[in-house]
Write an enzyme that holds these catalytic residues in place. Structure first.
Site, PDB file in Angstrom:
ATOM      1  N   ASN A  39       0.866  -1.184   0.000  1.00 48.42           N
ATOM      2  CA  ASN A  39       0.000   0.000   0.000  1.00 48.42           C
ATOM      3  C   ASN A  39       0.903   1.234   0.000  1.00 48.42           C
ATOM      4  OD1 ASN A  39      -1.785   2.057   0.493  1.00 48.42           O
ATOM      5  ND2 ASN A  39      -2.425   1.330   2.515  1.00 48.42           N
ATOM      6  N   TRP A  40       0.978   1.881  -1.154  1.00 50.22           N
ATOM      7  CA  TRP A  40       1.882   3.032  -1.283  1.00 50.22           C
ATOM      8  C   TRP A  40       1.335   4.271  -0.566  1.00 50.22           C
ATOM      9  CZ3 TRP A  40       3.587   3.123  -7.202  1.00 50.22           C
ATOM     10  CH2 TRP A  40       4.238   1.917  -7.489  1.00 50.22           C
ATOM     11  N   LYS A  41       0.060   4.220  -0.185  1.00 49.13           N
ATOM     12  CA  LYS A  41      -0.591   5.397   0.428  1.00 49.13           C
ATOM     13  C   LYS A  41      -0.385   6.617  -0.480  1.00 49.13           C
ATOM     14  CE  LYS A  41      -0.187   3.115   4.845  1.00 49.13           C
ATOM     15  NZ  LYS A  41      -0.046   3.185   6.292  1.00 49.13           N
TER      16      LYS A  41
ATOM     17  N   HIS B 222      -9.530   1.033   5.216  1.00 42.94           N
ATOM     18  CA  HIS B 222      -8.228   1.240   5.873  1.00 42.94           C
ATOM     19  C   HIS B 222      -8.424   2.143   7.087  1.00 42.94           C
ATOM     20  CE1 HIS B 222      -4.101   2.390   6.634  1.00 42.94           C
ATOM     21  NE2 HIS B 222      -3.752   1.327   5.939  1.00 42.94           N
TER      22      HIS B 222
ATOM     23  N   GLU C 231      -6.743   4.484   8.233  1.00 44.76           N
ATOM     24  CA  GLU C 231      -6.516   5.920   7.999  1.00 44.76           C
ATOM     25  C   GLU C 231      -7.786   6.574   7.457  1.00 44.76           C
ATOM     26  OE1 GLU C 231      -2.978   5.445   5.649  1.00 44.76           O
ATOM     27  OE2 GLU C 231      -1.862   4.879   7.449  1.00 44.76           O
TER      28      GLU C 231
ATOM     29  N   GLU D 199      -4.966  -5.054  10.550  1.00 46.08           N
ATOM     30  CA  GLU D 199      -3.965  -4.024  10.816  1.00 46.08           C
ATOM     31  C   GLU D 199      -4.289  -3.328  12.140  1.00 46.08           C
ATOM     32  OE1 GLU D 199      -2.025  -2.696   6.851  1.00 46.08           O
ATOM     33  OE2 GLU D 199      -3.781  -1.447   7.173  1.00 46.08           O
TER      34      GLU D 199
ATOM     35  N   GLY E 277       2.707   2.250  10.817  1.00 43.33           N
ATOM     36  CA  GLY E 277       3.642   3.360  10.662  1.00 43.33           C
ATOM     37  C   GLY E 277       4.375   3.733  11.936  1.00 43.33           C
TER      38      GLY E 277
ATOM     39  N   SER F 154       3.779  -2.075  10.307  1.00 49.40           N
ATOM     40  CA  SER F 154       5.241  -2.065  10.491  1.00 49.40           C
ATOM     41  C   SER F 154       5.909  -3.374  10.061  1.00 49.40           C
ATOM     42  CB  SER F 154       5.593  -1.715  11.941  1.00 49.40           C
ATOM     43  OG  SER F 154       5.126  -0.409  12.254  1.00 49.40           O
TER      44      SER F 154
ATOM     45  N   GLY G 101       3.045  -1.207   4.224  1.00 51.64           N
ATOM     46  CA  GLY G 101       3.021   0.219   3.933  1.00 51.64           C
ATOM     47  C   GLY G 101       4.417   0.719   3.588  1.00 51.64           C
ATOM     48  N   GLY G 102       5.093   1.293   4.585  1.00 55.68           N
ATOM     49  CA  GLY G 102       6.396   1.927   4.362  1.00 55.68           C
ATOM     50  C   GLY G 102       7.394   1.083   3.580  1.00 55.68           C
TER      51      GLY G 102
HETATM   52  P1  13P Z   1       3.204   0.378   7.625  1.00 55.55           P
HETATM   53  O1  13P Z   1       3.723  -0.906   7.021  1.00 55.55           O
HETATM   54  O2  13P Z   1       3.925   1.591   7.126  1.00 55.55           O
HETATM   55  O3  13P Z   1       3.104   0.290   9.096  1.00 55.55           O
HETATM   56  O4  13P Z   1       1.687   0.545   7.082  1.00 55.55           O
HETATM   57  C1  13P Z   1       0.814  -0.496   7.176  1.00 55.55           C
HETATM   58  C2  13P Z   1      -0.409  -0.161   6.418  1.00 55.55           C
HETATM   59  O5  13P Z   1      -1.181   0.685   6.824  1.00 55.55           O
HETATM   60  C3  13P Z   1      -0.654  -0.880   5.168  1.00 55.55           C
HETATM   61  O6  13P Z   1      -1.954  -0.685   4.709  1.00 55.55           O
END
Ligand code: 13P
Length: 253
Positions: free
Chosen positions: A10-12, A95, A97, A165, A171, A211, A232-233
């Site tokens: 997930n590149w966000k 998600h 967020e 998640e 994050g 993470s 994510g990251g």
């Molecule tokens: P991180 O891997 O950066 O913690 O993000 C997880 C995420 O929200 C994937 O959708």
């Protein structure tokens, strides 16, 4: 467990420079030869078509990060699931967020999941508890209720993917302990079994997200009900993402 493992990046809202095709190509170089894992990248919506074109012919699939449940209409700024289905295969819904920043409720997320499936997309439905809920000892029942409510109206889970998640792990660099994530995955499987029956439930990939890194992915994938990762990251770093996919393949593929 018969379900094929899946790793989604997930590149966000990244990369800031907008060099989406460059990132996709670098990722492709790292993961194109890895077999036995479904590989998905989820770029921002503006890049779905170009990334999809760049990955054409490879076994790397594309997912959107969100979609609107209505088919069309006067809804400024939104993109319908049906519109996404011409450029991608997966779509993330619910998600944390989006739940936190845009007030998305379980009911609204469920409408998205229903619309995604009706449009031929595979929804990656995200669920997870906050730190307050976990500290209160209510995580299992909270996530059970959230999952049931977020699946309202989803009759057929054939293309469904679940992303567990925990909000406090996203994050933060503080990933959930693998036994904690494994216990939740088992509980999610049992909720799915209650909703759809054992055989259908076994075919739903359950991903851990929060993470995830090449250093910590192994013990998650060792857990019987965790079938992959939502990253994510680390998905923005082609070699890290490649190592994660490769480790999942070697453990589960
Ligand atoms: P991180 O891997 O950066 O913690 O993000 C997880 C995420 O929200 C994937 O959708």
């Amino acid at each position: 467990m018969s379900v094929k493992p899946l790793v989604a990046g997930n590149w966000k809202m990244n990369p800031e420079a907008g060099n989406f095709v460059e990132l996709a190509s670098q990722i492709l170089e790292e993961i194109s030869k890895i077999e036995g894992v479904t590989k998905v990248v989820c770029p921002p919506s503006v890049a779905l078509r170009e990334v999809s074109n760049a990955l054409e012919g490879s076994h790397v699939l594309v997912g959107a990060q969100d979609g609107h449940p209505e088919a069309s209409g006067a809804i400024t700024g939104e993109v319908a699931m049906g519109m996404l289905s011409s450029v991608c295969t997966y779509v993330i819904v619910g998600h944390s967020e989006r739940r936190a920043m845009f007030g998305e409720t379980d009911e609204y997320v469920a409408r998205k999941a229903v619309s995604a499936i009706a449009s031929g997309l595979s929804p990656i439905l995200c669920i997870g508890e906050s730190l307050d809920v976990r500290d209160a000892g209510d995580a299992l029942s909270y996530v059970h209720d959230q999952l049931v409510a977020s699946l309202d109206g989803v009759d057929n889970p054939e293309t469904l993917v679940i992303g567990y998640e925990p909000v406090w792990a996203i994050g933060t660099g503080v990933s959930a302990r693998p036994d904690v994530a494994g216990e939740m995955a088992e509980s999610i499987r049992s909720t799915l079994t209650g909703l759809y029956g054992g055989e259908a439930a076994l075919n739903v990939p359950i991903l851990y997200g929060g993470s995830v890194s090449p250093e910590n992915i192994g013990p998650y994938i060792d857990r019987p009900h965790i079938n992959g990762a939502l990253v994510g990251g680390a998905s923005l770093k082609p070699s890290d993402f490649g190592r994660i996919v490769s480790l999942v393949a070697s453990i589960r593929g």
